[in-house]
Design an enzyme around this catalytic site. Sequence first.
Site, short mmCIF file in Angstrom:
data_model
loop_
_atom_site.label_atom_id
_atom_site.label_comp_id
_atom_site.label_asym_id
_atom_site.label_seq_id
_atom_site.Cartn_x
_atom_site.Cartn_y
_atom_site.Cartn_z
N HIS A 231 51.83 65.81 68.81
CA HIS A 231 51.71 66.36 70.16
C HIS A 231 51.21 65.30 71.14
CE1 HIS A 231 50.54 69.56 73.16
NE2 HIS A 231 49.70 68.61 73.51
N GLU A 232 50.10 64.68 70.81
CA GLU A 232 49.53 63.68 71.72
C GLU A 232 50.44 62.46 71.85
OE1 GLU A 232 47.21 64.41 73.65
OE2 GLU A 232 46.56 66.25 72.66
N HIS B 266 52.86 62.94 74.63
CA HIS B 266 52.36 62.54 75.94
C HIS B 266 52.51 61.03 76.13
CE1 HIS B 266 50.75 66.31 77.31
NE2 HIS B 266 49.89 66.44 76.32
#
Length: 703
Positions: free
Chosen positions: A490-491, A494
Amino acid sequence: MKKIILTLLMSAPLLTVNAQTNSNAFLNNWSGPYGGVPAFTDYKLQDLKSAIDAAILEKLNEINVIANNPKPATFENTMVALEKSGKKLTQIYAVFGIYSSNMNSSEFGPIETEMTPKFSELSNKIYQNEKLFARIAAVYNSPAKSKLTVEQQRLAWYYYSNFVREGAKADAKSKKRIGEINQELAGLFTKFSQNLLDEEQESIGFTQLNEMEGLPKDLIDAYQSKSKELERNDLGTVSNTRSSVEPFLTYSSVRSLRQAVWEMFVKRGDNDNSFNNNAVAVQILKLRAEKAKLLGFKTFADWSLSNTMAQKPEKTLDLMMSVWSPALEKVHQDVAEMQKLVDAEGGNFRIEPWDYRYYAEKVRKAKYDLDENDVKPYLQLEKLREGMFWVAGELFHLSFKQVYNVPVYHPDVHVFEVSNNDSGKVVGVWYFDPYARVGKRSGAWMSAYREQSRVNGDVITIVSNNCNFIKGKEGDPILISWEDASTLFHEFGHALHGLNSNVTYPSLSGTNTPRDYVEFPSQIMERWLATPEVLNQFAIHYQTGKSMPLALVDRIKKAGSFNEGFSTVETIASSLVDMKLHLLENPDLDPKEYEKKTLAELNMPHEIVMRHRIPQFGHIFSSDEYAAGYYGYLWADVISADATEAFTEGKGMYDKDVAKRLYDNVFSIGNTIDPEIAYKRFRGRAVKTDALMRARNFPKGKK
């Protein structure tokens, strides 16, 4: 400090502080490879305050030059000039943020408390500069705007709308009070964050071997390493952070200790000590409500959503409640299965919140023949990092190479040069800081130390991913849970949003998108973790060196939506409380009572607590960034579930044509185009919500 100020503080030649060999290292431009990098080895904390003061003064001088330009306002001498201003302060603020999140010490804390309101004061002076706003409005309202490029028109809209939103049109009295509120809030945000950080220094140690019953060996090793790090004589130590607490709650068979660890974690900021955050949260809520009214909005939620995709709080409440009901139904089904296990074991108790993860894991094993302990030996942190790099190569043609010529702020940090495989061009630098330590805030996040842009030369981005994984024995691989692996991807999503950015203006670059859209690229990236291509190549057993068996991959796939009821309820509960708090016109309340009453009205299951209770809800009380905006995770997951089906409707998750559309219309364009328009270009239509229900294996929700 608002996002617009972070972008207003971007690159420009300096007016007063321009010596590269300044004795105050913070005031030197970043130098070295990649267009310059932070000089962590040169910084001295005692120099930080004077550096901030000097850079703020310089920024104000630059703003005044733009505002007082005698020539008629144009896009170049106003918008572009703003984009080029404030390089020095941008760099210092980035380093300030790194200290705040990763190295918050007794020496840095007072500096943060003193200097944070100064950033807010600067923000006020910029937004309330009438001459500056007049020039921005002149460009925005000029017929000549139609001759600008799409990206230029978007930038003009961005500045104008943000200045109006921050009170540029307010009367003098209101502006004065808005400025006072912003400074008060800045101080309270810092206090809330520091209180939470202090609370997270608490821990629970094991004094007897039987207190570690049920824990897998790698987790025992990690807890023992934490004791060693803290110089404690305990047999092991559970830290007061999610990455330490949740594995314990999943595996510990000592119910009384599970309860103690759970209570330590859920009571952060809510203890009878000097770090209690309840009063701080109420002060923040009251100031926000007052500010919203001064800005012409009924509530803070109305103001906060005015620049998002959702626009109106009602739309977010409708979405949340449409998912809430089926999620509750799923939780009740899951709890019934868990209770059967408790009863079969002869346990004379009802499932409590500290039991949920433990018995959910047992149900998973019984239902899907899938034990987290069977999966975890294949989830080596370093191998999964390689898997992320491979996915980035397959989807976006990126490659990562570790470099050693870049200073770091801690020995745990590793740095990678990121290149485009097609052009061979370096597109960014990625810092990876994976481990928990004292002074580092909990959770996982992405930061942009520098935005990609072309307004003042070809500037590549510098991004970081920061996590809180627990180290085990020295020399042993770090094994992480499936949930932590999902967070890792997920990170990284980004980070890829920043690394793929290909725009001109830093204010519109990378992740500078509406708040309820920015989580879309990160949440869709989670979907690639479970693909057979990743698991077969990078889920490697840490002892045998063999790939994860296909049978285990298949069981993971079948159990993919297991426990979605729990994760959905704990997250949406926080989102609903957040929104309801910020819909109050007069938030004079007792946080404990309000939380209890609101959850009761929602029929919150007894067995689950909010993912973030009010006194520890850093997302909404450490800044305005996610205030009345935590719903954005669900909003973005609707988009990401729909976008994932664009791949599965095609040739699969590595469909090159769909990946190209994802790059062209999402990952590379930042905020240069309205997200709804951009998404339609990617998908060929507007978002549909049905995909989320399918992804979470819920019955279709009803409003």
